[in-house]
Design a protein around this motif. Structure first.
Motif, PDB file in Angstrom:
ATOM      1  N   VAL A 475       0.796  -1.257   0.074  1.00  0.00           N
ATOM      2  CA  VAL A 475      -0.225   0.060   0.004  1.00  0.00           C
ATOM      3  C   VAL A 475       0.971   1.438  -0.327  1.00  0.00           C
ATOM      4  O   VAL A 475       0.514   2.268  -0.733  1.00  0.00           O
ATOM      5  N   MET A 476       1.722   1.241   0.848  1.00  0.00           N
ATOM      6  CA  MET A 476       2.658   2.395   0.869  1.00  0.00           C
ATOM      7  C   MET A 476       4.129   1.699   1.170  1.00  0.00           C
ATOM      8  O   MET A 476       4.047   1.248   2.320  1.00  0.00           O
ATOM      9  N   SER A 477       5.255   2.083   0.543  1.00  0.00           N
ATOM     10  CA  SER A 477       6.596   1.771   0.835  1.00  0.00           C
ATOM     11  C   SER A 477       7.238   2.468   2.080  1.00  0.00           C
ATOM     12  O   SER A 477       6.726   3.640   2.415  1.00  0.00           O
ATOM     13  N   ALA A 478       8.350   1.921   2.260  1.00  0.00           N
ATOM     14  CA  ALA A 478       9.018   2.322   3.476  1.00  0.00           C
ATOM     15  C   ALA A 478       9.592   3.685   3.342  1.00  0.00           C
ATOM     16  O   ALA A 478       9.654   4.458   4.327  1.00  0.00           O
ATOM     17  N   ASP A 479       9.894   4.222   2.359  1.00  0.00           N
ATOM     18  CA  ASP A 479      10.520   5.547   1.879  1.00  0.00           C
ATOM     19  C   ASP A 479       9.335   6.547   2.217  1.00  0.00           C
ATOM     20  O   ASP A 479       9.738   7.707   2.577  1.00  0.00           O
ATOM     21  N   GLU A 480       8.149   6.430   2.126  1.00  0.00           N
ATOM     22  CA  GLU A 480       7.004   7.183   2.326  1.00  0.00           C
ATOM     23  C   GLU A 480       6.481   7.266   3.825  1.00  0.00           C
ATOM     24  O   GLU A 480       5.985   7.817   4.243  1.00  0.00           O
ATOM     25  N   LEU A 481       6.912   5.825   4.409  1.00  0.00           N
ATOM     26  CA  LEU A 481       6.172   5.707   5.578  1.00  0.00           C
ATOM     27  C   LEU A 481       6.887   6.052   6.852  1.00  0.00           C
ATOM     28  O   LEU A 481       6.489   6.234   7.917  1.00  0.00           O
ATOM     29  N   LEU A 482       8.190   5.455   6.752  1.00  0.00           N
ATOM     30  CA  LEU A 482       9.204   5.598   7.998  1.00  0.00           C
ATOM     31  C   LEU A 482       9.079   6.979   8.650  1.00  0.00           C
ATOM     32  O   LEU A 482       9.471   7.943   7.833  1.00  0.00           O
ATOM     33  N   GLY A 483       8.990   7.002  10.059  1.00  0.00           N
ATOM     34  CA  GLY A 483       8.953   8.360  10.782  1.00  0.00           C
ATOM     35  C   GLY A 483       7.686   8.981  10.754  1.00  0.00           C
ATOM     36  O   GLY A 483       7.619   9.877  11.539  1.00  0.00           O
ATOM     37  N   LYS A 484       6.532   8.236  10.129  1.00  0.00           N
ATOM     38  CA  LYS A 484       5.428   9.014  10.183  1.00  0.00           C
ATOM     39  C   LYS A 484       4.597   8.016  10.999  1.00  0.00           C
ATOM     40  O   LYS A 484       4.783   6.956  11.541  1.00  0.00           O
ATOM     41  N   GLN A 485       3.211   8.442  11.357  1.00  0.00           N
ATOM     42  CA  GLN A 485       2.081   7.596  12.107  1.00  0.00           C
ATOM     43  C   GLN A 485       0.953   7.401  11.277  1.00  0.00           C
ATOM     44  O   GLN A 485       0.977   8.211  10.316  1.00  0.00           O
ATOM     45  N   VAL A 486       0.168   6.579  11.718  1.00  0.00           N
ATOM     46  CA  VAL A 486      -0.774   6.075  10.896  1.00  0.00           C
ATOM     47  C   VAL A 486      -2.324   6.478  11.896  1.00  0.00           C
ATOM     48  O   VAL A 486      -2.365   5.930  12.883  1.00  0.00           O
ATOM     49  N   ALA A 487      -3.333   7.015  11.151  1.00  0.00           N
ATOM     50  CA  ALA A 487      -4.594   7.145  11.861  1.00  0.00           C
ATOM     51  C   ALA A 487      -5.797   6.878  11.015  1.00  0.00           C
ATOM     52  O   ALA A 487      -5.699   6.875   9.619  1.00  0.00           O
ATOM     53  N   VAL A 488      -6.906   6.191  11.630  1.00  0.00           N
ATOM     54  CA  VAL A 488      -8.015   5.900  10.894  1.00  0.00           C
ATOM     55  C   VAL A 488      -9.154   6.715  11.314  1.00  0.00           C
ATOM     56  O   VAL A 488      -9.462   6.699  12.765  1.00  0.00           O
ATOM     57  N   VAL A 489      -9.833   7.393  10.637  1.00  0.00           N
ATOM     58  CA  VAL A 489     -10.934   8.479  11.161  1.00  0.00           C
ATOM     59  C   VAL A 489     -12.027   8.248  10.242  1.00  0.00           C
ATOM     60  O   VAL A 489     -12.120   7.803   9.027  1.00  0.00           O
ATOM     61  N   ASP A 490     -13.216   8.448  10.717  1.00  0.00           N
ATOM     62  CA  ASP A 490     -14.509   8.417  10.101  1.00  0.00           C
ATOM     63  C   ASP A 490     -14.706   9.455   9.066  1.00  0.00           C
ATOM     64  O   ASP A 490     -14.256  10.798   9.480  1.00  0.00           O
ATOM     65  N   SER A 491     -14.792   9.374   7.893  1.00  0.00           N
ATOM     66  CA  SER A 491     -14.923  10.481   6.811  1.00  0.00           C
ATOM     67  C   SER A 491     -16.330  10.715   6.234  1.00  0.00           C
ATOM     68  O   SER A 491     -16.416  11.536   5.437  1.00  0.00           O
ATOM     69  N   GLY A 492     -17.533   9.688   6.787  1.00  0.00           N
ATOM     70  CA  GLY A 492     -18.676   9.800   6.295  1.00  0.00           C
ATOM     71  C   GLY A 492     -19.260  11.126   6.858  1.00  0.00           C
ATOM     72  O   GLY A 492     -19.313  11.374   8.035  1.00  0.00           O
ATOM     73  N   LEU A 493     -19.760  12.043   6.149  1.00  0.00           N
ATOM     74  CA  LEU A 493     -20.605  13.282   6.904  1.00  0.00           C
ATOM     75  C   LEU A 493     -22.066  13.157   6.837  1.00  0.00           C
ATOM     76  O   LEU A 493     -22.826  12.464   6.055  1.00  0.00           O
ATOM     77  N   GLU A 494     -22.849  13.745   7.882  1.00  0.00           N
ATOM     78  CA  GLU A 494     -24.269  13.734   7.943  1.00  0.00           C
ATOM     79  C   GLU A 494     -24.866  14.507   6.547  1.00  0.00           C
ATOM     80  O   GLU A 494     -25.917  13.956   6.131  1.00  0.00           O
ATOM     81  N   GLU A 495     -24.241  15.307   6.298  1.00  0.00           N
ATOM     82  CA  GLU A 495     -24.841  16.157   5.089  1.00  0.00           C
ATOM     83  C   GLU A 495     -23.715  16.066   3.931  1.00  0.00           C
ATOM     84  O   GLU A 495     -22.655  15.841   4.022  1.00  0.00           O
ATOM     85  N   CYS A 496     -24.107  16.354   2.636  1.00  0.00           N
ATOM     86  CA  CYS A 496     -23.278  16.060   1.591  1.00  0.00           C
ATOM     87  C   CYS A 496     -22.562  17.524   1.708  1.00  0.00           C
ATOM     88  O   CYS A 496     -23.267  18.576   1.260  1.00  0.00           O
TER      89      CYS A 496
END
Length: 618
Positions: A475-496
Motif C-alpha cells: 500500500v505504501m513503501s518504507a520511503d514514504e512511511l518511515l518516521g510517520k504515524q497512521v490514523a483511521v478516522v470516520d470520513s462520512g458526513l451527515e450532510e453532503c
C-alpha cells in the motif's frame, strides 16, 4: 511456533471444537492430539518407524514384501520445482535426474509401474539469454520452442510418464510468438499435452490434478503473476464435484504458485509487493476461489507448488489443515496439506537449497518427503498424514525446523486474529494506530469497517486478505512511511458537502450509501509536516497494482530509449548518462480529487505546486 507439531482432525465435543465458518455445506471440527494420544501411538510420527527394507513406512505400515504392490491405493510421485533450465549449465540437472531415477526404479518394484509418475511445477527455462540463438543475442530462453523441446527431452528421460504445468515464465517466448495463444499451443505440442491442465489417476480413486498458467503478454499487471484461466477453474470445480470425498476419492493438486489461504509463509517481500504470491493474485474473486474450493471439497488432500525458489528445511514450507489453538483461529483449509517445492539447480536457489519433493501414498495416508540433491539424493520424510476417515486426517511433522534463521530473511508477517499486533476495533471513530513514529520494527494491523485489513510491517504498509489474512500487496513503501504515524478516522458526513459551484460538478448528487452498511473511513499517514490520505482503488482494495506486464514495460523502456537518443541530438547534453537524467516519464491514472482536468502536473517534478493536500492513490 511448532512446539506441538501433531495435528488431529476429528469430530470432538463442542467444548474443544474449533468450528469452521458455515460458509460451506461441509462442516467439520478440529483439535490437537493430546500427549496421551501421541504416547499411545494414535498419532505417532512415522519417521521413527522403519519398514523392513529400511525405507520409512507410510503411516506406520511397511511398504515391503509385496504388501504395497497389493495395495491398489499405493503410489509414488517425485515432484520437480522451478527448473529454469540453462543449456549452458546442465550438470546439476544430470545429477538430480540420477537421484530421482534411482527412486523411481525402486518405486516401480514396490507399487507397480502404473502407479509411479513425475510432476513438474513449471518455469522450465531460464528467463535470460542463454546463447541459444545466434540470430538474436537478446532473446530470452524461457518460453521458446528450443526451451520447451529441451525441457520435454529432460522430463521424458526419467523412465516414467511425466505431467507438467506452466508457470509464469513458460509463455515468455515473446520474440518467437506474438500471442499467448500461439505460445501456449507450442508448449502443449512440445509436451504432448491436449489441454493446459492435467488429470491422472495414479492409484485407485487417487487423482493427480494440475492447473496451468496461461496468461503472460495479456496480464493486466505483473507478468510474474500465475494466472489460471476461467475455463480451467470451471473444469476444476466440476471435477471436484464429480469426485466427492464420501465416495473415497483423494485428489492431489499441483500449481506453480500456491493459492491464497495455503498458510505457506516463506515468501519473499518481492512477491508480496509485486502482487504475484498467489494464484490469480490480482483478481480478488479468483484469488480466493481456490481456498474456497479446498474448504468445500474435502477430497483435496494435498497441494504442491513452487514459485518462490526456497528450500524445504522449514516446517512452514508444509502447512496442515489446522494449527495450534495458541497461534490463532482455525484457518479452515479443508482436508488439504500444502507443500512448497524447492529447486534443482544451485544457480536458481534463493537460500542455497537444492531439493525436490517426493509424495508416497497408500490406502492409509501419505508422506511428503525431501530429495536432497546436495546430499547425494538422500530422502528425508518431512511430514506423515494418516487418514482417519474420508474427511479427517492426522498430520505429523517428522523433524524439527532445520533452518531457524529463516524468519529473518524469508518470512512475511501474517496477522492472526487478536494477536499482539492487532490494534483498534473496526467500530472506533478515531484510531491512532501507531502512537510512535513508524520504524522497520513496527508491527501493527487493523480492520476497517468495510472489512479490509491493513498492516504495517518492515516499515511498509501492506494489505491482507480479509478472509485468510494472507498478505496481498504493498500500500505504501518504507520511503514514504518511515518516521510517520497512521490514523483511521470516520470520513462520512451527515450532510453532503460537495461544492456544486465547482466547475464540472453541475447536477452531481450525493453518493447513495444506504446499501453499504459499513461506515466510510479515511486512512491517514501524518507527521508534523502534513497529512497524506491513502485512497483505495476503484474496487475498494488498497494494495497498489503498480507493476504492469513485461510487454508493456518493454515498450515503455523502448520509448524512454528513444527519448534519450532524442535528447542527445537536440538538448545541450554531453553524455548518454546526462541525457537519461533529463528524461522523465508520466503515467496515469488519476491523481486528484478534482472533477475537472485542469492540470497534469506532478508534485516534486512540476515546478508549480499542484495541490495543498497530498493524495496517495493508484
Amino acid at each position: 511456533m511448532f512446539n506441538r507439531a501433531v495435528v488431529l482432525l476429528s469430530l470432538v465435543v463442542a467444548a474443544d471444537a474449533f468450528v469452521q465458518p458455515t460458509l460451506f455445506s461441509t462442516s467439520a471440527t478440529a483439535r490437537f492430539a493430546t500427549k496421551k494420544e501421541v504416547t499411545n501411538g494414535e498419532a505417532t510420527t512415522s519417521a521413527k518407524k522403519k519398514g523392513t527394507n529400511g525405507e520409512a513406512a507410510v503411516n506406520g505400515n511397511a511398504a515391503t514384501n509385496g504388501e504395497a504392490s497389493e495395495d491398489p491405493c499405493s503410489f509414488v510421485v517425485p515432484i520437480l520445482g522451478d527448473l529454469h533450465i540453462d543449456p549452458r549449465k546442465m550438470e546439476d540437472y544430470s545429477i538430480g535426474r540420477e537421484h530421482i531415477k534411482s527412486i523411481i526404479k525402486d518405486a516401480k518394484s514396490q507399487v507397480g509401474e502404473n502407479n509411479v509418475a513425475l510432476v513438474s511445477l513449471g518455469d522450465l527455462g531460464e528467463s535470460k539469454n542463454c546463447d541459444h540463438n545466434p540470430d538474436n543475442p537478446f532473446e530470452l530462453f524461457a518460453g521458446t520452442s528450443k526451451c520447451h523441446t529441451m525441457a520435454a527431452e529432460f522430463l521424458g528421460s526419467f523412465d516414467v510418464p511425466y505431467e507438467v504445468i506452466g508457470g509464469n515464465h513458460d509463455l515468455e517466448g515473446i520474440d518467437e510468438f506474438d500471442s499467448d495463444a500461439r505460445n501456449l499451443r507450442n508448449f502443449l505440442k512440445c509436451h504432448g499435452k491436449e489441454t493446459p491442465q492435467f488429470c491422472r489417476e495414479i492409484a485407485e480413486k487417487t487423482l493427480l490434478v494440475g492447473l496451468c498458467s496461461t496468461i503472460f503478454r495479456e496480464a493486466t499487471y505483473t507478468s510474474h503473476e500465475v494466472i489460471i484461466d476461467d475455463e480451467q477453474i470451471r473444469w476444476f470445480e466440476d471435477l471436484l464435484k464429480s469426485k466427492p470425498a464420501e465416495d473415497g476419492w483423494k485428489i492431489f493438486v499441483f500449481s506453480h504458485a500456491p493459492p491464497n489461504g495455503s498458510g505457506i509463509r516463506i515468501i519473499q517481500e518481492n512477491h508480496v509487493v509485486n502482487g504475484c504470491c498467489w494464484l490469480n493474485h490480482s483478481s480478488e474473486k479468483n484469488c480466493r476461489k481456490f481456498i474456497e474450493l479446498v474448504r468445500e471439497h474435502r477430497c483435496i488432500k494435498g497441494w504442491f507448488s513452487g514459485h518462490f525458489h526456497l528450500g524445504q528445511d522449514y516446517q512452514d514450507s508444509i502447512t496442515f489443515p489446522t494449527i495450534d489453538p495458541s497461534e490463532g483461529p482455525y484457518p479452515n483449509r479443508g482436508s488439504c496439506v500444502f507443500a512448497q517445492t524447492s529447486v534443482m539447480r544451485a544457480g536458481t536457489s534463493r537460500d542455497g537449497r537444492q531439493q525436490s519433493r517426493l509424495l508416497r501414498g497408500s490406502k492409509n495416508g501419505f508422506e511428503i518427503c525431501t530429495i536432497d540433491h546436495k546430499n547425494d539424493g538422500k530422502v528425508r520424510v518431512d511430514a506423515t498424514i494418516t487418514y482417519r476417515d474420508d474427511s479427517h486426517e492426522v498430520g505429523v511433522y517428522a523433524h524439527e525446523d532445520e533452518a531457524y534463521d529463516h524468519d529473518n530473511y524469508f518470512k512475511v508477517y501474517q496477522p492472526q486474529m487478536d494477536d499482539h499486533a492487532y490494534v483498534c476495533a473496526e467500530d472506533e471513530e478515531l484510531c491512532m494506530l501507531t502512537p510512535d513514529p513508524i520504524t522497520e520494527e513496527t508491527v501493527a494491523w487493523w480492520k476497517l469497517s468495510c472489512g479490509r485489513v491493513l498492516g504495517v510491517v518492515n516499515g511498509m504498509m501492506l494489505e491482507f486478505d480479509k478472509s485468510t489474512l494472507a498478505p496481498l500487496g504493498l500500500v505504501m513503501s518504507a520511503d514514504e512511511l518511515l518516521g510517520k504515524q497512521v490514523a483511521v478516522v470516520d470520513s462520512g458526513l451527515e450532510e453532503c458537502m460537495i461544492n456544486f459551484e465547482e466547475d464540472g460538478m453541475d447536477g452531481a448528487d450525493c453518493a447513495d450509501t444506504e446499501q453499504d452498511n459499513s461506515r466510510e473511513q479515511a486512512v491517514l499517514v501524518f507527521d508534523d509536516d502534513g497529512v497524506t490520505v491513502v485512497q483505495p482503488n476503484d474496487d475498494g482494495s488498497y494494495w497498489r497494482k503498480i507493476v504492469r506486464n513485461k510487454i508493456a514495460r518493454m515498450k515503455e523502456r523502448r520509448r524512454e530509449k528513444a527519448a534519450v537518443e532524442f535528447a542527445q541530438m537536440f538538448l545541450p547534453v554531453r553524455t548518454e548518462e546526462e541525457a537519461k537524467q533529463k528524461c522523465l516519464s508520466t503515467w496515469g491514472p488519476y491523481t486528484t480529487t478534482s472533477g475537472v482536468a485542469k492540470s497534469t502536473g506532478v508534485e516534486g517534478i512540476t515546478k508549480k505546486k499542484t495541490k495543498e493536500l497530498n493524495v496517495y492513490s493508484s
